[in-house]
Design a protein around this motif. Structure first.
Motif, PDB file in Angstrom:
ATOM      1  N   ARG A  83       0.874  -1.161   0.000  1.00  0.00           N
ATOM      2  CA  ARG A  83       0.000   0.000   0.000  1.00  0.00           C
ATOM      3  C   ARG A  83       0.919   1.221   0.000  1.00  0.00           C
ATOM      4  O   ARG A  83       1.636   1.466   0.974  1.00  0.00           O
ATOM      5  CB  ARG A  83      -0.913  -0.001   1.218  1.00  0.00           C
ATOM      6  N   VAL A  84       0.915   1.977  -1.106  1.00  0.00           N
ATOM      7  CA  VAL A  84       1.917   3.006  -1.316  1.00  0.00           C
ATOM      8  C   VAL A  84       1.280   4.372  -1.548  1.00  0.00           C
ATOM      9  O   VAL A  84       0.243   4.484  -2.210  1.00  0.00           O
ATOM     10  CB  VAL A  84       2.838   2.643  -2.511  1.00  0.00           C
ATOM     11  N   ALA A  85       1.913   5.390  -0.991  1.00  0.00           N
ATOM     12  CA  ALA A  85       1.549   6.777  -1.264  1.00  0.00           C
ATOM     13  C   ALA A  85       2.588   7.362  -2.210  1.00  0.00           C
ATOM     14  O   ALA A  85       3.773   7.436  -1.860  1.00  0.00           O
ATOM     15  CB  ALA A  85       1.492   7.579   0.035  1.00  0.00           C
ATOM     16  N   LEU A  86       2.180   7.743  -3.421  1.00  0.00           N
ATOM     17  CA  LEU A  86       3.069   8.385  -4.380  1.00  0.00           C
ATOM     18  C   LEU A  86       2.947   9.894  -4.193  1.00  0.00           C
ATOM     19  O   LEU A  86       1.851  10.462  -4.297  1.00  0.00           O
ATOM     20  CB  LEU A  86       2.694   8.002  -5.816  1.00  0.00           C
ATOM     21  N   VAL A 105      -2.662   1.992  -4.368  1.00  0.00           N
ATOM     22  CA  VAL A 105      -1.914   3.221  -4.630  1.00  0.00           C
ATOM     23  C   VAL A 105      -2.792   4.443  -4.398  1.00  0.00           C
ATOM     24  O   VAL A 105      -3.935   4.500  -4.861  1.00  0.00           O
ATOM     25  CB  VAL A 105      -1.394   3.255  -6.085  1.00  0.00           C
ATOM     26  N   GLU A 106      -2.226   5.411  -3.669  1.00  0.00           N
ATOM     27  CA  GLU A 106      -2.841   6.723  -3.543  1.00  0.00           C
ATOM     28  C   GLU A 106      -1.789   7.768  -3.923  1.00  0.00           C
ATOM     29  O   GLU A 106      -0.652   7.698  -3.468  1.00  0.00           O
ATOM     30  CB  GLU A 106      -3.372   6.963  -2.133  1.00  0.00           C
ATOM     31  N   VAL A 107      -2.189   8.692  -4.779  1.00  0.00           N
ATOM     32  CA  VAL A 107      -1.307   9.769  -5.229  1.00  0.00           C
ATOM     33  C   VAL A 107      -1.646  11.034  -4.454  1.00  0.00           C
ATOM     34  O   VAL A 107      -2.822  11.375  -4.291  1.00  0.00           O
ATOM     35  CB  VAL A 107      -1.475  10.018  -6.744  1.00  0.00           C
ATOM     36  N   VAL A 108      -0.625  11.721  -3.972  1.00  0.00           N
ATOM     37  CA  VAL A 108      -0.801  13.013  -3.302  1.00  0.00           C
ATOM     38  C   VAL A 108      -0.052  14.048  -4.128  1.00  0.00           C
ATOM     39  O   VAL A 108       1.173  13.942  -4.308  1.00  0.00           O
ATOM     40  CB  VAL A 108      -0.271  12.987  -1.860  1.00  0.00           C
ATOM     41  N   SER A 168      -3.017   8.175   8.838  1.00  0.00           N
ATOM     42  CA  SER A 168      -4.223   7.337   8.887  1.00  0.00           C
ATOM     43  C   SER A 168      -4.361   6.404   7.690  1.00  0.00           C
ATOM     44  O   SER A 168      -5.268   5.575   7.669  1.00  0.00           O
ATOM     45  CB  SER A 168      -5.462   8.233   8.963  1.00  0.00           C
ATOM     46  N   GLY A 169      -3.468   6.535   6.704  1.00  0.00           N
ATOM     47  CA  GLY A 169      -3.639   5.785   5.472  1.00  0.00           C
ATOM     48  C   GLY A 169      -3.155   4.357   5.494  1.00  0.00           C
ATOM     49  O   GLY A 169      -3.333   3.627   4.524  1.00  0.00           O
ATOM     50  N   ARG A 170      -2.507   3.943   6.588  1.00  0.00           N
ATOM     51  CA  ARG A 170      -2.010   2.562   6.712  1.00  0.00           C
ATOM     52  C   ARG A 170      -1.088   2.191   5.546  1.00  0.00           C
ATOM     53  O   ARG A 170      -1.124   1.071   5.023  1.00  0.00           O
ATOM     54  CB  ARG A 170      -3.159   1.563   6.814  1.00  0.00           C
ATOM     55  N   PHE A 171      -0.250   3.132   5.154  1.00  0.00           N
ATOM     56  CA  PHE A 171       0.657   2.887   4.033  1.00  0.00           C
ATOM     57  C   PHE A 171       1.857   2.054   4.475  1.00  0.00           C
ATOM     58  O   PHE A 171       2.347   2.191   5.595  1.00  0.00           O
ATOM     59  CB  PHE A 171       1.145   4.217   3.444  1.00  0.00           C
ATOM     60  N   ASP A 172       2.322   1.207   3.556  1.00  0.00           N
ATOM     61  CA  ASP A 172       3.559   0.466   3.786  1.00  0.00           C
ATOM     62  C   ASP A 172       4.779   1.313   3.468  1.00  0.00           C
ATOM     63  O   ASP A 172       5.850   1.127   4.056  1.00  0.00           O
ATOM     64  CB  ASP A 172       3.596  -0.790   2.909  1.00  0.00           C
ATOM     65  N   ASP A 221       9.761  15.018   4.246  1.00  0.00           N
ATOM     66  CA  ASP A 221      10.016  15.314   5.658  1.00  0.00           C
ATOM     67  C   ASP A 221       8.863  14.837   6.536  1.00  0.00           C
ATOM     68  O   ASP A 221       9.084  14.287   7.626  1.00  0.00           O
ATOM     69  CB  ASP A 221      10.239  16.817   5.850  1.00  0.00           C
ATOM     70  N   LEU A 222       7.629  15.018   6.059  1.00  0.00           N
ATOM     71  CA  LEU A 222       6.461  14.570   6.833  1.00  0.00           C
ATOM     72  C   LEU A 222       6.447  13.049   6.957  1.00  0.00           C
ATOM     73  O   LEU A 222       6.158  12.505   8.031  1.00  0.00           O
ATOM     74  CB  LEU A 222       5.170  15.038   6.162  1.00  0.00           C
ATOM     75  N   ALA A 223       6.747  12.357   5.858  1.00  0.00           N
ATOM     76  CA  ALA A 223       6.732  10.896   5.882  1.00  0.00           C
ATOM     77  C   ALA A 223       7.792  10.356   6.843  1.00  0.00           C
ATOM     78  O   ALA A 223       7.521   9.444   7.648  1.00  0.00           O
ATOM     79  CB  ALA A 223       6.952  10.344   4.477  1.00  0.00           C
ATOM     80  N   LEU A 224       8.994  10.914   6.767  1.00  0.00           N
ATOM     81  CA  LEU A 224      10.063  10.449   7.651  1.00  0.00           C
ATOM     82  C   LEU A 224       9.766  10.791   9.110  1.00  0.00           C
ATOM     83  O   LEU A 224      10.043   9.982  10.009  1.00  0.00           O
ATOM     84  CB  LEU A 224      11.393  11.058   7.221  1.00  0.00           C
ATOM     85  N   ALA A 225       9.190  11.953   9.345  1.00  0.00           N
ATOM     86  CA  ALA A 225       8.830  12.325  10.717  1.00  0.00           C
ATOM     87  C   ALA A 225       7.781  11.390  11.291  1.00  0.00           C
ATOM     88  O   ALA A 225       7.746  11.161  12.506  1.00  0.00           O
ATOM     89  CB  ALA A 225       8.322  13.765  10.757  1.00  0.00           C
ATOM     90  N   GLY A 226       6.940  10.831  10.414  1.00  0.00           N
ATOM     91  CA  GLY A 226       5.927   9.880  10.860  1.00  0.00           C
ATOM     92  C   GLY A 226       6.405   8.448  10.858  1.00  0.00           C
ATOM     93  O   GLY A 226       5.597   7.516  10.986  1.00  0.00           O
ATOM     94  N   ASN A 227       7.724   8.234  10.707  1.00  0.00           N
ATOM     95  CA  ASN A 227       8.329   6.893  10.718  1.00  0.00           C
ATOM     96  C   ASN A 227       7.771   5.991   9.615  1.00  0.00           C
ATOM     97  O   ASN A 227       7.690   4.766   9.790  1.00  0.00           O
ATOM     98  CB  ASN A 227       8.140   6.229  12.086  1.00  0.00           C
ATOM     99  N   LEU A 228       7.401   6.592   8.508  1.00  0.00           N
ATOM    100  CA  LEU A 228       6.906   5.824   7.362  1.00  0.00           C
ATOM    101  C   LEU A 228       8.084   5.497   6.440  1.00  0.00           C
ATOM    102  O   LEU A 228       8.831   6.404   6.052  1.00  0.00           O
ATOM    103  CB  LEU A 228       5.862   6.640   6.597  1.00  0.00           C
ATOM    104  N   PRO A 229       8.318   4.225   6.108  1.00  0.00           N
ATOM    105  CA  PRO A 229       9.386   3.901   5.154  1.00  0.00           C
ATOM    106  C   PRO A 229       9.231   4.743   3.888  1.00  0.00           C
ATOM    107  O   PRO A 229       8.131   4.844   3.332  1.00  0.00           O
ATOM    108  CB  PRO A 229       9.171   2.411   4.879  1.00  0.00           C
ATOM    109  N   THR A 230      10.327   5.330   3.440  1.00  0.00           N
ATOM    110  CA  THR A 230      10.237   6.339   2.382  1.00  0.00           C
ATOM    111  C   THR A 230      11.284   6.099   1.308  1.00  0.00           C
ATOM    112  O   THR A 230      12.468   5.894   1.604  1.00  0.00           O
ATOM    113  CB  THR A 230      10.434   7.750   2.979  1.00  0.00           C
ATOM    114  N   ALA A 231      10.819   6.116   0.051  1.00  0.00           N
ATOM    115  CA  ALA A 231      11.695   6.067  -1.116  1.00  0.00           C
ATOM    116  C   ALA A 231      11.617   7.413  -1.827  1.00  0.00           C
ATOM    117  O   ALA A 231      10.545   8.017  -1.893  1.00  0.00           O
ATOM    118  CB  ALA A 231      11.276   4.944  -2.053  1.00  0.00           C
ATOM    119  N   VAL A 232      12.741   7.869  -2.343  1.00  0.00           N
ATOM    120  CA  VAL A 232      12.787   9.158  -3.051  1.00  0.00           C
ATOM    121  C   VAL A 232      13.508   8.941  -4.375  1.00  0.00           C
ATOM    122  O   VAL A 232      14.635   8.451  -4.396  1.00  0.00           O
ATOM    123  CB  VAL A 232      13.531  10.235  -2.230  1.00  0.00           C
TER     124      VAL A 232
END
Length: 385
Positions: A8-11, A41-44, A91-95, A113-124
């Motif tokens: 489950r990914v946030a792009l 997939v959810e795109v922001v 709240s999105g339960r993203f992987d 920065d928001l994703a990393l601050a929320g301890n969400l694994p992040t690819a850039v």
């Protein structure tokens, strides 16, 4: 991938369709290919849709959160939605979150920065060439801090990855290339190539200075002059596809030189461009700051011999002498074009290879590489697979 085959990914991207550009098209394509592979997939994005309002849309299984600035003509940035995105990511339960960076991407930068601050694994992933802006990026330190915080860094080509590593303190930067629908770019059987003494050259670009359309015309003229001396029976014909502020300048240059064998058809649909490729022989680009070169990959997939500059992302899918010719200067590129036009046997051998051999950047392979990058992001974040 062992342990978690579905993602489950946030792009995260400043730009998305309906804006047209390399990042927009690639993020859209990746989103839909991931869904086809069974992922969620959810795109922001800060790109507006039909209105300038915040909306949530569903597009063939892809959820798109549009968060534009609600003002006419606003660029795809919005510094006022960090709270909204923070809650969405929480709240999105993203992987994993996957951000897509251009040279200037303030929206995606904030979201990483928001994703990393929320301890969400992040690819850039960077889709650009870090060039003159490198000193500024080193001072800002975003890439270096993201690497230190466990983000998985990547870029769309080997050349681009080397540049990103330079602003990220020597971090490990993977290559995560753009994807292409191979079947969609193969020539249609209805398209007939003319067997004559004309070598047909195609180029597709945004007519902006960075793509060097003026240099491309210079290469064409120099190649034609060389060919006229060595093989006067062989002729060049060129079709420069696309639009932009430099198109009028190119048109004026052609008229000034009395050139009637270079066509400027403007923008074409994908189907029209594919059919033009189907009738063509050579794809030519003089761009020097090409992070990947999706238009060149489309042409190579369609069977054209690709002529490009060395030191660009094109080197990831064009091997000199096999898929096309790579040269280190414009004069060398002009000489290569003239020589290839004169040597029909060599040209046909390259075309035959490209038609018989699909590029490694097919979408199925890119999706596999992308999900592997997501697994790396999770490992770096300390999340068990």
């Amino acid at each position: 991938m062992a342990g978690w085959s579905l993602v489950r990914v946030a792009l995260l991207s400043d730009c998305y369709l309906p804006r047209l550009g390399g990042i927009e098209v690639q993020v859209h394509g990746l989103a839909h290919r991931l869904v086809e592979a069974g992922h969620e997939v959810e795109v922001v994005t800060a790109t507006a849709g039909e209105t300038r309002m915040r909306t949530v849309e569903t597009d063939d299984g892809v959820t798109v959160h549009r968060l534009p600035l609600p003002v006419p003509g606003a660029p795809p940035v919005n510094p006022f939605v960090t709270g909204v995105v923070r809650e969405l990511l929480r709240s999105g339960r993203f992987d994993v979150a996957h951000a897509h960076m251009g040279v200037v991407s303030p929206f995606a930068t904030d979201l990483v920065d928001l994703a990393l601050a929320g301890n969400l694994p992040t690819a850039v992933t960077w889709h650009c060439v870090i060039d003159r802006s490198a000193p500024l990026f080193r001072v800002l330190g975003h890439a270096r801090r993201w690497n230190a915080r466990g983000a998985a860094l990547s870029a769309v080509s080997s050349m681009a990855a080397t540049r990103v590593a330079g602003i990220a303190g020597g971090a490990e930067v993977q290559v995560l290339g753009n994807g292409i629908d191979v079947a969609a770019w193969r020539p249609r059987s209805e398209v007939v190539r003319v067997d004559d003494d004309v070598v047909r050259v195609v180029s597709a670009m945004r007519f902006v200075r960075r793509k060097r359309p003026g240099a491309l015309v210079d290469v064409l003229l120099a190649a034609r002059e060389r060919l006229d001396r060595s093989h006067p029976h062989r002729r060049l014909e060129a079709h420069l596809v696309g639009d932009g502020p430099q198109r009028r300048v190119v048109g004026a240059t052609l008229r000034r030189h009395g050139v009637d064998w270079v066509d400027l058809p403007g923008r074409l649909t994908r189907e029209q461009l594919r059919d033009l490729h189907g009738r063509g022989d050579v794809y030519l680009t003089t761009a020097r700051l090409e992070a990947f070169g999706i238009a060149a990959l489309e042409a190579r997939t369609a069977g054209l011999a690709v002529l490009a500059r060395t030191g660009t992302g094109v080197e990831d899918f064009v091997t000199d002498g096999r898929d096309g010719l790579l040269r280190d200067s414009d004069p060398s590129l002009a000489a290569a074009l003239a020589d290839l036009a004169a040597d029909r046997e060599r040209l046909e051998a390259i075309r035959a290879h490209n038609l018989a051999t699909a590029p490694a950047q097919s979408w199925d392979r890119v999706v596999e590489a992308t999900t592997a990058e997501y697994a790396r992001a999770r490992r770096l974040a300390g999340v068990p697979s």
